[in-house]
Design an enzyme around this catalytic site. Structure first.
Site, short mmCIF file in Angstrom:
data_model
loop_
_atom_site.label_atom_id
_atom_site.label_comp_id
_atom_site.label_asym_id
_atom_site.label_seq_id
_atom_site.Cartn_x
_atom_site.Cartn_y
_atom_site.Cartn_z
N LEU A 103 35.44 32.68 16.02
CA LEU A 103 35.68 31.76 14.91
C LEU A 103 36.77 32.39 14.06
CD1 LEU A 103 32.07 30.68 13.79
CD2 LEU A 103 33.72 29.37 15.13
N ASP A 104 37.68 31.56 13.55
CA ASP A 104 38.73 32.07 12.68
C ASP A 104 38.13 32.77 11.46
OD1 ASP A 104 40.52 30.88 14.41
OD2 ASP A 104 40.82 29.11 13.16
N LYS A 105 38.91 33.63 10.86
CA LYS A 105 38.43 34.40 9.72
C LYS A 105 37.89 33.50 8.61
CE LYS A 105 39.99 37.95 6.44
NZ LYS A 105 41.12 38.82 6.02
#
Length: 241
Positions: A103-105
């Site tokens: 998952l993106d930051k």
């Protein structure tokens, strides 16, 4: 069966020389009996383990649901920034309980972690068509044309996104279900139709749904039923542990 010293090293108790010293001085008990031979064979799946008088969970196979908060990298380690692994006890890193995909930051929501490398691989394989559902907030109104564009598939700069389902749940909020998991895919799909994602939250991964009682940053191990359903998603039999 597994050598006692190897078991302890895998659990992150210490280096091989350190755990051998622990064992030889009688600090390790297996099934309530002191074991002084580091080479002793033990059934790590069933044996009760104590080190320095404290019970130690000896399981080497674990599966975790984590509610990822924003601001953490989905990675095992990073020299400069905190990662999702910092939310778990060190033993999970030691035994190789790793995130399934990324998952993106700035993305929140459901993150699955497992020690089963084959399960990890199969759940991410495009050929398995394991659905992932996200709730996306965007910077403008969503319309029927956006739904149609997602359903038709979108040509991006380096690949064509497969058809996806977009359900409008609010003026600027949509629920998106995809079968793939390319880098920044949902953000790029919305960008391709003239909308920028301002917030993204993953709700489901295959048959697994984020536990609504799990606050951001919290985690728990999967139930037997959740695990069985995930192995079915991966077209695998649940291992006998």
């Amino acid at each position: 069966m597994l050598r006692l010293d190897r078991w302890l090293v895998t659990l992150g108790v210490g280096s091989r020389s350190e755990v051998q010293r622990l064992v030889k001085r009688g600090a390790v008990r297996v099934n309530d009996a002191v074991v002084r031979d580091p080479a002793s064979q033990v059934d790590e799946r069933a044996a009760a383990l104590m080190v320095n008088g404290q019970p130690l969970d000896g399981r080497l196979t674990r599966h975790v649901m984590l509610h990822k908060p924003a601001g953490l990298l989905t990675a095992a380690r990073d020299r400069k920034q905190p990662t999702v692994m910092d939310l778990l006890p060190e033993v999970y890193r030691a035994i190789g309980c790793m995130p399934v995909g990324r998952l993106d930051k700035d993305t929140t929501g459901l993150l699955l972690l497992t020690t089963d490398g084959e399960l990890n691989h199969r759940l991410l394989s495009p050929g398995r068509h394991v659905d992932k559902t996200y709730l996306a907030q965007v910077d403008g109104p969503l319309e029927a044309r956006h739904v149609e564009a997602f359903a038709a598939g979108l040509s991006l700069s380096d690949f064509t996104a497969q058809p996806a389902t977009l359900v409008i749940v609010g003026p600027q909020t949509g629920r998106v279900t995809i079968h793939e998991g390319k880098f920044h895919q949902i953000k790029r799909m919305f960008s391709a139709v003239g909308r920028e994602v301002t917030k993204l939250h993953r709700e489901t991964f295959g048959s697994l749904t984020l536990d609504p009682s799990l606050p951001e940053g919290a985690w728990r191990e999967l139930t037997d039923a959740e695990l069985a359903a995930l192995y079915q998603d991966a077209q695998m039999e649940v291992p006998h542990e």
